[in-house]
Design an enzyme around this catalytic site. Structure first.
Site, PDB file in Angstrom:
ATOM      1  CD  GLN A 192      -3.052  -4.664   6.587  1.00 46.71           C
ATOM      2  OE1 GLN A 192      -3.017  -3.667   5.871  1.00 46.71           O
ATOM      3  NE2 GLN A 192      -3.626  -5.789   6.188  1.00 46.71           N
ATOM      4  CE  LYS A 226      -3.538  -2.723   2.251  1.00 48.22           C
ATOM      5  NZ  LYS A 226      -4.355  -3.010   3.440  1.00 48.22           N
ATOM      6  CG  ASP A 261      -9.363  -0.550   4.716  1.00 48.40           C
ATOM      7  OD1 ASP A 261      -9.024  -0.711   3.525  1.00 48.40           O
ATOM      8  OD2 ASP A 261      -8.627  -0.842   5.682  1.00 48.40           O
TER       9      ASP A 261
HETATM   10  C1  BQF Z   1      -1.077 -10.318  -5.681  1.00 46.68           C
HETATM   11  C2  BQF Z   1      -5.521  -9.375   2.829  1.00 46.68           C
HETATM   12  C3  BQF Z   1      -6.332 -11.367   3.904  1.00 46.68           C
HETATM   13  C4  BQF Z   1      -6.366 -10.713   5.130  1.00 46.68           C
HETATM   14  C5  BQF Z   1      -5.995  -9.394   5.215  1.00 46.68           C
HETATM   15  C6  BQF Z   1      -1.196  -8.157  -4.438  1.00 46.68           C
HETATM   16  C7  BQF Z   1      -2.059  -8.044  -2.197  1.00 46.68           C
HETATM   17  C8  BQF Z   1      -2.202  -9.429  -2.207  1.00 46.68           C
HETATM   18  C9  BQF Z   1      -1.888 -10.157  -3.334  1.00 46.68           C
HETATM   19  C10 BQF Z   1      -2.413  -7.237  -1.010  1.00 46.68           C
HETATM   20  C11 BQF Z   1      -5.032  -8.626   1.662  1.00 46.68           C
HETATM   21  C12 BQF Z   1      -4.942  -9.254   0.314  1.00 46.68           C
HETATM   22  C13 BQF Z   1      -4.603  -7.308   1.840  1.00 46.68           C
HETATM   23  C14 BQF Z   1      -1.377  -9.533  -4.448  1.00 46.68           C
HETATM   24  C15 BQF Z   1      -4.021  -6.502   0.717  1.00 46.68           C
HETATM   25  C16 BQF Z   1      -4.687  -8.259  -0.782  1.00 46.68           C
HETATM   26  O1  BQF Z   1      -0.188  -9.915  -6.457  1.00 46.68           O
HETATM   27  O2  BQF Z   1      -1.759 -11.312  -5.917  1.00 46.68           O
HETATM   28  C17 BQF Z   1      -1.533  -7.416  -3.322  1.00 46.68           C
HETATM   29  O3  BQF Z   1      -1.582  -6.463  -0.565  1.00 46.68           O
HETATM   30  N1  BQF Z   1      -3.663  -7.326  -0.400  1.00 46.68           N
HETATM   31  C18 BQF Z   1      -4.703  -6.725   3.129  1.00 46.68           C
HETATM   32  O4  BQF Z   1      -4.362  -5.571   3.335  1.00 46.68           O
HETATM   33  O5  BQF Z   1      -5.180  -7.431   4.170  1.00 46.68           O
HETATM   34  C19 BQF Z   1      -5.568  -8.729   4.071  1.00 46.68           C
HETATM   35  C20 BQF Z   1      -5.913 -10.711   2.767  1.00 46.68           C
END
Ligand code: BQF
Length: 291
Positions: free
Chosen positions: A96, A52, A119
């Site tokens: 987060q 992010k 969010d």
């Molecule tokens: C990719 C998330 C579960 C729990 C909390 C790129 C992200 C993931 C994969 C990413 C996720 C999942 C995020 C890929 C943010 C998605 O290239 O496939 C980016 O950063 N995500 C989160 O902030 O909290 C989570 C999944």
């Protein structure tokens, strides 16, 4: 079978935002500013927050990362949120998830100013979304809608089956897909852990959104020929042959499901990058609304 390339679509969205930010700079206007709070040092959370912060830098946003110890009190975390609420330069605030067990997600989400809740988790924004009012839509379902839009996937009148009912993905996804919008206008079925015969529902789906967090749950025998399959899963599985020590597995058995699909998202590089792009769009919008 064609790939819904989330990495490419996210880059296209972020390139547009970068141009918008360049214009703000030329006009001497305020630049979008995202503040993220990371509690503890969970490996996956570190990766997500880093993605992010990196995206902010790429599109030209300001970002602030506030790191707090895993054993911080809920009160101290609420204070940190309140400081960001009161900082006029901050447009977007995200905490987060997941948070340590001694802290209530709900209390923290409720403390975020709904006008900075990029969010889209605050009950005020959830309520607005449910009523089809303009608001911050949670980044993952928002990103999936942007992906469907980017590839001009026809959704009107289609039967969408959403597997999973989380507040962050499944439920908002079902609302967006059934809303009177394009993309949207689907007939939606939500399946969850208590659903009997999930396979029979999935077999009737024109669009499947798999968001239950079980690696390779959706198998080829559950998918209709020509279906659009959106894979939200990103479980980390140990893999000693990789330098990271893990690989990402989706909720869909990609190898065997893909040949049956008209479109499918890969993992990684599908929904994940779109989640980040949607967060950037929400942050930009927050900045525009205040200025
Ligand atoms: C990719 C998330 C579960 C729990 C909390 C790129 C992200 C993931 C994969 C990413 C996720 C999942 C995020 C890929 C943010 C998605 O290239 O496939 C980016 O950063 N995500 C989160 O902030 O909290 C989570 C999944």
């Amino acid at each position: 079978m064609q790939i819904l390339d989330g990495k490419k679509a996210a880059q296209a969205i972020q390139s547009e935002l970068k141009i918008e930010v360049a214009e703000l700079n030329v006009d001497g206007k305020k630049i979008p500013h995202l503040a993220a709070i990371l509690v503890g040092n969970n490996g996956a959370s570190e990766t997500y927050v880093a993605a992010k912060v990196k995206a902010c830098a790429e599109v030209g946003f300001k970002s602030t990362l506030i790191r707090l110890d895993a054993d911080i009190s809920e009160m101290k975390l609420l204070d940190a949120v309140e400081n960001l609420n009161n900082d006029p330069d901050v447009d977007g605030i995200l905490v987060q998830l997941p948070l340590p067990k001694h802290i209530s997600d709900e209390n923290v989400i409720n403390a975020i100013d709904p006008d900075k809740d990029v969010d889209g988790f605050h009950p005020v924004n959830v309520g607005k979304m449910l009523q089809g009012m303009p608001t911050f839509v949670p980044a993952t379902p928002h990103g999936i809608m942007l992906l469907l839009e980017h590839y001009k996937i026809e959704t009107k009148g289609k039967h969408a089956v959403v597997v999973g009912r989380s507040n962050i993905v499944g439920r908002p996804m079902s609302v967006l897909l059934s809303s009177n919008t394009n993309p949207g206008n689907c007939t939606v079925t939500i399946c969850h852990s208590q659903t009997k015969n999930i396979k029979e529902f999935c077999l009737q789906a024109d669009i499947i959104v798999a968001a239950l967090g079980k690696p390779e749950f959706v198998t080829a025998d559950m998918v209709k020929e020509g279906a659009v399959v959106i894979d939200v899963g990103i479980t980390r599985l140990e893999d000693s042959t990789r330098k990271s020590g893990y690989k990402l597995k989706g909720d869909v058995a990609f190898e065997t499901v893909a040949p049956k699909c008209s479109w499918i998202t890969p993992v990684p590089g599908g929904v994940g990058p779109m989640t980040i792009a949607a967060l950037m769009k929400n942050t930009y919008r927050s900045c525009m609304m205040k200025n």
